[in-house]
Design an enzyme around this catalytic site. Structure first.
Site, PDB file in Angstrom:
ATOM      1  CG  HIS A  39      -1.902  -1.088   1.228  1.00 22.99           C
ATOM      2  ND1 HIS A  39      -2.331  -1.685   2.383  1.00 22.99           N
ATOM      3  CD2 HIS A  39      -2.539  -1.724   0.220  1.00 22.99           C
ATOM      4  CE1 HIS A  39      -3.204  -2.637   2.088  1.00 22.99           C
ATOM      5  NE2 HIS A  39      -3.337  -2.677   0.777  1.00 22.99           N
ATOM      6  CD  GLU A 107      -6.463   0.099  -2.685  1.00 25.11           C
ATOM      7  OE1 GLU A 107      -7.044   1.144  -2.360  1.00 25.11           O
ATOM      8  OE2 GLU A 107      -5.252  -0.053  -2.521  1.00 25.11           O
TER       9      GLU A 107
END
Length: 169
Positions: A39, A107
């Site tokens: 991330h 995402e």
């Protein structure tokens, strides 16, 4: 084949040295390996961390003996598939038989940082499949010692190959 259980190193929740220490501790207590989160930023600001997954995986390779890989890297927006292939091949060469590559379509929270927009699911999936094609071509190029090109809908790649590859028995 028996059941194996791995540890999930949530890099958005722990400082990188703490994440490596926790992963080593998990392995010492029976976990078979580590999946490290890829991330760019934490899910929520209170988590407060966001280490570069490939550096943490390298440190894990030195500190542990189990399998290791990113869960998951998105070779679609933030990463060009060629960069993901190079990072993965390098880990596989450094830690033979231990590295695996987890891929996904990404995402918005992490990918929009460089993408500037977030397309609907059909485009994201198509990008992911094309990226996987590029990665597979590069892995094969390293094994065959032959240059490859790619000119697709989403990605371009000049004539190149992977130079660092794990030795294949």
């Amino acid at each position: 084949m028996g059941l194996t259980i791995g540890y999930a190193a949530m890099l958005e929740q722990f400082h990188p040295t703490e994440a490596v220490a926790l992963s080593a501790y998990a392995e010492e207590h029976g976990f078979s390996g580590t999946m490290a989160a890829d991330h760019f930023q934490p899910w929520v600001p209170a988590q407060g961390e966001s280490s570069f997954v490939w550096n943490v995986l390298t440190a894990l390779g030195e500190r542990t003996t189990g399998d290791l890989g990113p869960g998951v890297t998105a070779p679609t927006f933030r990463w060009h598939p060629a960069m993901v292939a190079q990072a993965s091949a390098t880990l596989a060469a450094m830690y033979p038989g231990r590295h695996w590559l987890g891929l996904g379509s990404g995402e918005a929270l992490n990918e929009h940082v460089v993408a500037g927009y977030w397309p609907e699911a059909p485009e994201r999936i198509n990008r992911m499949f094309e990226a996987i094609d590029v990665i597979k071509k590069l892995f094969q190029s390293g094994l065959d010692n032959k240059d490859v090109k790619h000119s697709g809908t989403f990605y371009k790649m000049e004539s190149t190959r992977l130079w660092t590859m794990p030795e294949v028995a």
